[in-house]
Write a protein that holds these residues in place. Structure first.
Motif, short mmCIF file in Angstrom:
data_model
loop_
_atom_site.label_atom_id
_atom_site.label_comp_id
_atom_site.label_asym_id
_atom_site.label_seq_id
_atom_site.Cartn_x
_atom_site.Cartn_y
_atom_site.Cartn_z
N GLU A 5 -21.44 -50.16 -12.53
CA GLU A 5 -22.74 -51.26 -13.20
C GLU A 5 -21.72 -53.08 -12.22
OE1 GLU A 5 -20.83 -50.69 -17.21
OE2 GLU A 5 -21.79 -48.51 -17.06
N ARG A 6 -20.68 -52.53 -12.00
CA ARG A 6 -20.28 -54.40 -11.23
C ARG A 6 -20.43 -54.29 -9.82
NH1 ARG A 6 -14.72 -52.89 -13.93
NH2 ARG A 6 -14.27 -52.84 -11.61
N GLY A 7 -21.17 -53.57 -9.37
CA GLY A 7 -20.91 -53.22 -8.38
C GLY A 7 -19.93 -53.47 -7.17
N VAL A 8 -19.13 -52.63 -7.75
CA VAL A 8 -17.95 -52.43 -7.03
C VAL A 8 -18.14 -50.89 -6.60
CG1 VAL A 8 -15.09 -52.28 -6.22
CG2 VAL A 8 -16.19 -54.23 -8.09
N ARG A 9 -18.04 -51.23 -5.30
CA ARG A 9 -18.11 -49.60 -4.41
C ARG A 9 -16.42 -48.88 -4.43
NH1 ARG A 9 -22.68 -47.76 -1.99
NH2 ARG A 9 -24.50 -49.18 -1.91
N GLU A 69 -14.30 -40.56 -14.20
CA GLU A 69 -16.56 -40.62 -14.34
C GLU A 69 -16.38 -42.33 -15.17
OE1 GLU A 69 -14.59 -37.52 -15.38
OE2 GLU A 69 -14.61 -36.41 -13.88
N GLU A 70 -15.53 -41.96 -16.08
CA GLU A 70 -15.78 -43.63 -16.52
C GLU A 70 -15.31 -44.59 -15.90
OE1 GLU A 70 -16.70 -46.80 -19.20
OE2 GLU A 70 -17.31 -44.31 -19.39
N VAL A 71 -14.35 -44.87 -15.31
CA VAL A 71 -13.93 -45.49 -14.56
C VAL A 71 -14.99 -45.68 -13.26
CG1 VAL A 71 -12.19 -46.40 -12.29
CG2 VAL A 71 -11.19 -45.50 -13.78
N LEU A 72 -15.48 -44.96 -12.51
CA LEU A 72 -16.26 -44.90 -11.61
C LEU A 72 -17.72 -45.55 -12.25
CD1 LEU A 72 -16.12 -41.69 -9.88
CD2 LEU A 72 -15.12 -43.44 -8.84
#
Length: 102
Positions: free
Chosen positions: A98-102, A90-93
């Motif tokens: 937050e960085r806009g990475v999907r 969950e923290e990784v996602l």
């Protein structure tokens, strides 16, 4: 991770074009020891050319990379002591969002 900033490091532990373990039969074999090397060759000799052989090489290259990781002993000791930093999925996602990475 320094100062909360992640940096991209090559998987090979060196320049991208010079991995710590070359992804070749010889490179993998040289990185493995004892029974692991024998097991690698046993699987290699049974694999058919194509996806099966590629799979054997990829799996054993990953094992060879882990075996030759210069931080291996430190990471293993921290894991066994329960002091290895961990992060939930969950923290990784959340960080990726937050960085806009999907």
């Amino acid at each position: 991770m320094k100062g909360g900033v992640m940096s991209a490091q090559p998987v090979g532990g060196g320049p991208v074009d010079h991995p710590r373990v070359p992804k070749t039969i010889g490179g993998i074999s040289n990185a493995l020891r004892g029974s692991r090397r024998a097991q690698f060759f046993a699987e290699l000799l049974e694999a058919q050319q194509g996806p099966e052989l590629d799979g054997v090489l990829t799996a054993w290259w990953g094992r060879a990379m882990l075996d030759t990781d210069p931080d291996r002993d430190r990471v293993r000791a921290a894991a066994e002591a329960g002091t290895l930093p961990t992060t939930s999925m969950e923290e990784v996602l959340r960080r990726r969002q937050e960085r806009g990475v999907r």
